[in-house]
Design a protein around this motif. Sequence first.
Motif, PDB file in Angstrom:
ATOM      1  N   CYS A 231       0.832  -1.194   0.000  1.00 10.26           N
ATOM      2  CA  CYS A 231       0.000   0.000   0.000  1.00 10.26           C
ATOM      3  C   CYS A 231       0.871   1.249   0.000  1.00 10.26           C
ATOM      4  CB  CYS A 231      -0.881  -0.024   1.255  1.00 10.26           C
ATOM      5  SG  CYS A 231      -1.741   1.525   1.529  1.00 10.26           S
TER       6      CYS A 231
ATOM      7  N   ASP B 147       0.063   4.110   0.910  1.00  7.97           N
ATOM      8  CA  ASP B 147      -0.252   4.964   2.062  1.00  7.97           C
ATOM      9  C   ASP B 147       0.394   4.469   3.344  1.00  7.97           C
ATOM     10  OD1 ASP B 147      -1.773   6.673   0.511  1.00  7.97           O
ATOM     11  OD2 ASP B 147      -3.611   5.534   0.841  1.00  7.97           O
ATOM     12  N   CYS B 148       0.219   3.169   3.651  1.00 10.30           N
ATOM     13  CA  CYS B 148       0.674   2.679   4.955  1.00 10.30           C
ATOM     14  C   CYS B 148       1.737   1.595   4.845  1.00 10.30           C
ATOM     15  CB  CYS B 148      -0.513   2.180   5.782  1.00 10.30           C
ATOM     16  SG  CYS B 148      -1.165   0.604   5.213  1.00 10.30           S
TER      17      CYS B 148
ATOM     18  N   CYS C 251      -6.492  -1.269   0.183  1.00 11.06           N
ATOM     19  CA  CYS C 251      -5.697  -1.729   1.316  1.00 11.06           C
ATOM     20  C   CYS C 251      -6.635  -2.093   2.471  1.00 11.06           C
ATOM     21  CB  CYS C 251      -4.738  -0.627   1.757  1.00 11.06           C
ATOM     22  SG  CYS C 251      -3.844  -1.018   3.265  1.00 11.06           S
TER      23      CYS C 251
ATOM     24  N   CYS D  30      -5.461   0.168   5.956  1.00  9.89           N
ATOM     25  CA  CYS D  30      -5.781   1.577   6.192  1.00  9.89           C
ATOM     26  C   CYS D  30      -7.001   2.044   5.404  1.00  9.89           C
ATOM     27  CB  CYS D  30      -4.581   2.467   5.852  1.00  9.89           C
ATOM     28  SG  CYS D  30      -4.236   2.601   4.092  1.00  9.89           S
TER      29      CYS D  30
HETATM   30 ZN   LIG Z   1      -2.714   0.974   3.594  1.00  7.84          ZN
END
Ligand SMILES: [Zn+2]
Length: 133
Positions: free
Chosen positions: A4, A6-7, A38, A41
């Motif tokens: 992911c 983002d995270c 994801c 998150c």
């Molecule tokens: Zn994520």
Amino acid sequence: MEKCPDCGAPDPVHDTHGVSYTYKDRHTTIPSVSGYHCVQCGGVALDGAAVERFDELVARFHRRVDGELADPAYIAAVRRRLRLDPSEADDLFGTDTGAFASYEAGKATPHPSTIKLLQLLERHPELLDELHG
Ligand SMILES: [Zn+2]
């Protein structure tokens, strides 16, 4: 996609489903979003072909929320909940005399800062005392 963006969680799942979205404390679900989702998150890396539609739906939601927040009925409802009459509201918010009456009659649109203060007081009416101070 391996992780992911983002995270950093591994193995986002390619899928098409609704994605929850929040703007100015208003929540919605953007339906049928294609991309890598994801599970950790809730982030999503959109498919290239899905970007334009997603952006359009988000923009439409923004317009709807902005419209609702400037809605005369919303302004009047919050003002009443704060137990202010329109001229007291003008004093407190620092708006021109008669401004609240105009907002509530749909004859004028409040400045975004006025809306923000209304939203803040809607959530935290106890802060009204500090404005009176
Ligand atoms: Zn994520």
